[in-house]
Design a protein around this motif. Structure first.
Motif, PDB file in Angstrom:
ATOM      1  N   ASP A 296       7.876   1.503  17.469  1.00 42.33           N
ATOM      2  CA  ASP A 296       8.890   2.416  16.950  1.00 42.33           C
ATOM      3  C   ASP A 296       8.412   3.109  15.676  1.00 42.33           C
ATOM      4  N   THR A 297       7.654   2.386  14.856  1.00 44.69           N
ATOM      5  CA  THR A 297       7.124   3.003  13.635  1.00 44.69           C
ATOM      6  C   THR A 297       6.075   4.045  13.974  1.00 44.69           C
ATOM      7  N   TRP A 298       5.218   3.740  14.944  1.00 49.17           N
ATOM      8  CA  TRP A 298       4.236   4.732  15.381  1.00 49.17           C
ATOM      9  C   TRP A 298       4.936   5.954  15.960  1.00 49.17           C
ATOM     10  N   ARG A 299       6.025   5.755  16.668  1.00 47.53           N
ATOM     11  CA  ARG A 299       6.747   6.886  17.260  1.00 47.53           C
ATOM     12  C   ARG A 299       7.380   7.752  16.174  1.00 47.53           C
ATOM     13  N   ALA A 300       7.938   7.133  15.169  1.00 44.50           N
ATOM     14  CA  ALA A 300       8.634   7.881  14.123  1.00 44.50           C
ATOM     15  C   ALA A 300       7.684   8.494  13.092  1.00 44.50           C
ATOM     16  N   HIS A 301       6.561   7.815  12.852  1.00 49.74           N
ATOM     17  CA  HIS A 301       5.665   8.253  11.772  1.00 49.74           C
ATOM     18  C   HIS A 301       4.212   8.275  12.241  1.00 49.74           C
ATOM     19  N   GLY A 302       4.004   8.717  13.474  1.00 54.49           N
ATOM     20  CA  GLY A 302       2.665   8.642  14.055  1.00 54.49           C
ATOM     21  C   GLY A 302       1.599   9.371  13.271  1.00 54.49           C
ATOM     22  N   ARG A 303       1.917  10.550  12.727  1.00 54.94           N
ATOM     23  CA  ARG A 303       0.879  11.296  12.013  1.00 54.94           C
ATOM     24  C   ARG A 303       0.466  10.582  10.737  1.00 54.94           C
ATOM     25  N   VAL A 304       1.430   9.941  10.069  1.00 53.73           N
ATOM     26  CA  VAL A 304       1.093   9.167   8.862  1.00 53.73           C
ATOM     27  C   VAL A 304       0.239   7.965   9.244  1.00 53.73           C
TER      28      VAL A 304
END
Length: 204
Positions: A100-108
């Motif tokens: 979920d973190t990768w989905r929400a903040h993948g570019r970071v």
């Protein structure tokens, strides 16, 4: 006894605006093309004012990675420790939260991987997060019967290897999602990582 300040200060809000702008620019411009001037303009401040908070765009990226990792770490206790004593449930939840973190903040997250060797503060935040998850999941492996030794087949070594595997799986899936506009690969990565963890736990 003083009361804890709950309302963000003007400085707090300005710093968050800088980081929010930087995250948006990472999505549209990428780190190399992103400029301090663009960050300042997006945050509604002058370039000189931005330098009051951050010395460079590298410092902005480091702070953005730290913020994202802090959000992931704040969810870690619920995702990596199982009060019910079910190691697999705990690990599956940790993988889900990571997805979920990768989905929400993948570019970071991708920038953290890509610049971890170039910007020390980014590397420190990223490595500390992976190591923290490895330590927590090692405890779950021990609970599942994996020897808690320092040997190459011990719980910590296996957890560390699996955490870095998980990082690479999500990085690859996130990069593909960024190029195609679809992120179903993140779900597949989560399912595969969960299955690998399950097999290790069952083998313990």
């Amino acid at each position: 006894m003083g009361r804890r300040r709950e309302t963000p200060t003007k400085g707090d809000l300005r710093e968050q605006a800088i980081l929010d702008t930087a995250e948006a620019l990472l999505d549209t411009e990428g780190f190399e093309r992103m400029t301090v001037e663009a960050i300042a303009n997006g945050a509604g401040i002058s370039r000189g004012a931005l330098y009051f908070y951050f010395g460079s765009k590298q410092d902005v990226l480091a702070a953005l990675v730290v913020r994202t990792m802090s959000r992931l770490n704040s969810a870690a206790p619920a995702g990596t420790e199982s009060p019910a004593g079910d190691p697999m449930t705990a690990v599956a939840e940790a993988v889900r939260r990571t997805r979920d973190t990768w989905r929400a903040h993948g570019r970071v997250m991708r920038a953290a991987v890509e610049y971890t060797a170039l910007i020390p503060e980014v590397g420190a935040a990223w490595n500390a997060t992976v190591e923290g998850f490895a330590a927590a999941t090692a405890r779950n492996l021990v609970a599942a019967g994996v020897p808690g030794t320092a040997a190459p087949d011990g719980a910590h070594a296996l957890a560390t290897a699996l955490c870095w595997m998980t990082e690479r799986m999500f990085y690859t899936a996130s990069a593909a999602a960024g190029a195609s506009g679809a992120d179903a690969g993140l779900d597949r990565a989560a399912a595969t990582c969960t299955e690998v963890w399950r097999r290790v736990i069952n083998a313990g």
